[in-house]
Design a protein around this motif. Structure first.
Motif, PDB file in Angstrom:
ATOM      1  N   VAL A   1       1.449 -11.018   6.051  1.00  0.00           N
ATOM      2  CA  VAL A   1       1.855 -10.379   4.887  1.00  0.00           C
ATOM      3  C   VAL A   1       1.900  -9.523   4.155  1.00  0.00           C
ATOM      4  CG1 VAL A   1       1.513 -11.685   2.737  1.00  0.00           C
ATOM      5  CG2 VAL A   1       1.752 -13.380   4.079  1.00  0.00           C
ATOM      6  N   LYS A   2       0.998  -8.654   4.321  1.00  0.00           N
ATOM      7  CA  LYS A   2      -0.072  -7.457   4.260  1.00  0.00           C
ATOM      8  C   LYS A   2       0.999  -6.580   4.480  1.00  0.00           C
ATOM      9  CE  LYS A   2      -3.403  -4.190   4.467  1.00  0.00           C
ATOM     10  NZ  LYS A   2      -4.829  -4.062   4.327  1.00  0.00           N
ATOM     11  N   ASP A   3       1.131  -6.225   5.476  1.00  0.00           N
ATOM     12  CA  ASP A   3       2.750  -5.811   6.143  1.00  0.00           C
ATOM     13  C   ASP A   3       3.998  -5.156   5.801  1.00  0.00           C
ATOM     14  OD1 ASP A   3       0.306  -4.694   7.815  1.00  0.00           O
ATOM     15  OD2 ASP A   3       1.405  -5.637  10.036  1.00  0.00           O
ATOM     16  N   LEU A   4       4.424  -6.593   5.568  1.00  0.00           N
ATOM     17  CA  LEU A   4       5.377  -7.062   5.374  1.00  0.00           C
ATOM     18  C   LEU A   4       5.524  -6.391   3.235  1.00  0.00           C
ATOM     19  CD1 LEU A   4       6.208 -10.622   5.836  1.00  0.00           C
ATOM     20  CD2 LEU A   4       8.053  -8.971   6.028  1.00  0.00           C
ATOM     21  N   GLU A   5       4.179  -6.246   2.292  1.00  0.00           N
ATOM     22  CA  GLU A   5       4.405  -5.681   1.111  1.00  0.00           C
ATOM     23  C   GLU A   5       4.768  -4.242   1.216  1.00  0.00           C
ATOM     24  OE1 GLU A   5       0.558  -7.171  -0.544  1.00  0.00           O
ATOM     25  OE2 GLU A   5       1.305  -9.064  -1.136  1.00  0.00           O
ATOM     26  N   THR A   6       3.916  -3.442   2.885  1.00  0.00           N
ATOM     27  CA  THR A   6       3.872  -2.713   2.395  1.00  0.00           C
ATOM     28  C   THR A   6       5.197  -1.741   2.529  1.00  0.00           C
ATOM     29  OG1 THR A   6       1.925  -2.430   3.869  1.00  0.00           O
ATOM     30  CG2 THR A   6       2.798  -0.171   3.753  1.00  0.00           C
ATOM     31  N   LEU A   7       6.067  -2.771   3.829  1.00  0.00           N
ATOM     32  CA  LEU A   7       7.261  -2.298   4.437  1.00  0.00           C
ATOM     33  C   LEU A   7       8.054  -2.930   3.753  1.00  0.00           C
ATOM     34  CD1 LEU A   7       9.469  -1.841   6.492  1.00  0.00           C
ATOM     35  CD2 LEU A   7       9.311  -4.216   7.156  1.00  0.00           C
ATOM     36  N   GLN A   8       8.341  -3.189   2.369  1.00  0.00           N
ATOM     37  CA  GLN A   8       8.699  -3.994   1.720  1.00  0.00           C
ATOM     38  C   GLN A   8       8.835  -2.143   0.033  1.00  0.00           C
ATOM     39  OE1 GLN A   8       9.657  -7.914  -0.971  1.00  0.00           O
ATOM     40  NE2 GLN A   8       8.027  -7.827   0.957  1.00  0.00           N
ATOM     41  N   SER A   9       7.869  -1.901  -0.202  1.00  0.00           N
ATOM     42  CA  SER A   9       7.314  -1.280  -1.086  1.00  0.00           C
ATOM     43  C   SER A   9       8.359   0.489  -0.712  1.00  0.00           C
ATOM     44  CB  SER A   9       5.775  -0.928  -1.187  1.00  0.00           C
ATOM     45  OG  SER A   9       5.481  -1.847  -1.936  1.00  0.00           O
ATOM     46  N   LEU A  10       8.169   0.608   0.884  1.00  0.00           N
ATOM     47  CA  LEU A  10       8.324   1.881   1.523  1.00  0.00           C
ATOM     48  C   LEU A  10       9.932   1.914   1.458  1.00  0.00           C
ATOM     49  CD1 LEU A  10       7.600   4.351   3.844  1.00  0.00           C
ATOM     50  CD2 LEU A  10       7.550   2.879   5.118  1.00  0.00           C
ATOM     51  N   ILE A  11      10.168   1.145   1.801  1.00  0.00           N
ATOM     52  CA  ILE A  11      11.586   0.437   1.518  1.00  0.00           C
ATOM     53  C   ILE A  11      12.594   1.284   0.615  1.00  0.00           C
ATOM     54  CG2 ILE A  11      14.089  -0.074   2.670  1.00  0.00           C
ATOM     55  CD1 ILE A  11      12.665  -1.938   4.081  1.00  0.00           C
TER      56      ILE A  11
END
Length: 526
Positions: A464-474
């Motif tokens: 969940v934490k990595d998904l939040e970071t990934l979405q923000s990055l994209i």
């Protein structure tokens, strides 16, 4: 009068003491535009094929009594239900499952499912148990099992794979699903007009309530709508919102969320102007996405803010707060970045041979709601001095010619996730070219690493934490303008009950739980 009063009191008392319950019986007919060709899970080619597969075959997930993950997700074990049987009475075994996977993986089958089973081996543990060995841990492997519909080995084993598409079993299937094939009608010119299916008394998840399920096939939407309005069919799936006003009979509208989003994907390698991040940001700010979604879908869509639809529990809600429509800010951003209006009112930079103008071709599949979206976008961008040339092509040409070759400057298109937040196919740099689906040709090493970790880790909190970071990055990189996530609309007569779904992944998923649909009821004492 006294007799009438007593009768009324009797009926009223009966209603208070009894409840209405579903009973077996009745017929339900659904209308579909298109034709079945290969009603075979391994090679199903059309939407009609996949719809019938969902009714005539059972997924491995539905056939399973137990599913276990082993070795941190690198191995999975499945145990079949003891009562799982084919429509001809033979039991479904592990040999059927392994046979199906081997045929999917065989290049000669040209199976559309091959990519999802690459690098996976299946071994027989017992007659009812199978072990799947993966090349690397995959946290979302259960979704593969939901999409796998085994075929009967005892019927297909002796047919050379090259001849599978000639087999009569593709049009008269023997499956293990909630319904079994009984008959079909075909015109003299070969056009299939109707399929009739009967409830499978031995279905592993219980006999369906509705006795007979009919599929009626039409060449276009006009004939489909006419059939519903003449009460010749009871249900229609995948309806465009603009068509709802043309249904004349009383109906119920079932609006299901779907893990998909539509976006404009930018291709800066074809049009260098689109490499400018400020240009892409301004194009996004100029679009009122709430107004767009409401105008086209009414209440049957939500605004999309990133690569994961808002309907997912792993959606990064902070993205919705950071996105705002402002024509003034879009114009200011372009002005401050050196993009001034020229004599034609278009945003440009430089002069003479080195002059660059913000103008691009927007390729759009010729689908009503996408055409309407393109017109809205064109108007919004015209207002800030940007020219978009809309190029309408058939969906088939877009898929085969444009997407496959990445021959576009901007593309209005949709991505459908597999019901889980695995973004590998859509945003990993290794998928920038066909058959990958990275339509923005996005390349970011940090994003790649996050995508790889997300699909392998068994730690839900870390995922969940990595998904939040990934979405923000994209979203920060602006490789696409995310627009909306529309619902799947299903129109049915008011007699249909037991439709419990609130979401689906693909259109055939509307038949999940079809054994609980009913059109007949009776009253029983509480």
């Amino acid at each position: 009068m006294a007799a009438f009063a007593l009768a009324f009191l009797g009926i009223n008392s009966l209603n208070r003491l009894t409840v209405q319950v579903p009973v077996h019986g009745g017929t339900y007919a659904e209308g579909v535009v298109g034709q079945p060709t290969y009603i075979n899970p391994v090679i199903a080619a059309s939407e009609a094929d996949r719809d019938l597969v969902a009714l005539l075959y059972a997924s491995l997930y539905d056939l399973a009594e137990k599913i276990e993950s082993e070795e941190n997700g690198q191995a999975w074990k499945v145990r079949l239900k003891e009562n799982a049987a084919w429509h001809d009475g033979q039991l479904v075994t592990s040999d059927d499952v392994i046979f199906t996977i081997e045929k999917i993986q065989d290049p000669e089958s040209r199976s559309p499912l091959a990519a999802g089973w690459r690098g996976i081996s299946a071994e027989r543990v017992s007659e009812r148990e199978i072990r799947f060995n993966l090349a690397a841990p995959y946290a979302f492997f259960e979704d593969n099992l939901r999409r796998l519909y085994p075929v009967p080995k005892h019927l297909f084993a002796d047919i050379p794979l090259a001849n599978w598409r000639l087999s009569l079993y593709n049009l008269e299937p023997v499956g293990s699903g909630p319904y079994r094939f009984t008959s079909s009608d075909t015109r003299r010119d070969g056009y299939i007009t109707e399929y009739r299916l009967a409830a499978n008394d031995a279905y592993a998840n219980g006999r369906p309530y509705i006795d007979t399920f009919a599929f009626k096939f039409y060449s276009d939407e006009e004939r489909l709508l006419q059939a519903f309005n003449l009460a010749q069919i009871d249900g229609v799936g995948g309806i465009e919102p603009s068509l709802l006003s043309r249904f004349r009979l009383r109906y119920q509208l079932l609006s299901l969320t779907a893990p998909r989003y539509y976006a404009v994907f930018w291709n800066g390698s074809v049009n260098p102007v689109l490499k400018d991040k400020n240009v892409r940001r301004a194009l996004a700010q100029a679009v009122n996405k709430e107004e767009l979604a409401s105008a086209i879908f009414g209440g049957n869509a939500v605004v999309s803010y990133g690569p994961i639809p808002p309907t997912f529990d792993t959606f990064n809600a902070a993205l919705a707060k950071d996105t705002s429509f402002s024509k003034e800010q879009a114009e200011s951003l372009l002005e401050n970045s050196g993009w001034k209006r020229d004599e034609n009112g278009l945003r440009s930079k430089g002069s003479g041979a080195s002059k660059a103008v913000i103008e691009f071709n927007l390729v759009v599949p010729q689908v009503p709601f996408l055409k309407e979206t393109a017109e809205y976008l064109k108007t919004a961008w015209d207002a800030i001095g940007v020219k978009a040339n809309v190029i309408l092509l058939s969906p088939q040409d877009v898929a085969s010619e444009v997407v496959r070759t990445r021959n576009y400057e901007a593309l209005l298109y949709g991505n459908i996730l597999s019901g889980n937040p695995d973004l590998f196919s859509f945003w990993h740099s290794s998928q920038r070219f066909s058959p990958g689906l990275n339509l923005a040709l996005y390349e970011n090493k940090t994003a790649d690493k996050l995508i790889e970790t997300i699909r392998q880790t068994g730690d839900q909190g870390l995922r969940v934490k990595d998904l939040e970071t990934l979405q923000s990055l994209i979203v920060q990189d602006q490789p696409a303008l995310f627009l909306y996530s529309p619902n799947y609309l299903y129109v049915a007569t008011r007699a249909l009950r037991g439709f419990e779904l609130v979401s689906l992944v693909t259109p055939p998923d509307r038949f999940r739980g079809v054994e609980r649909w009913y059109v007949k009821t009776a009253r029983t004492f509480q």
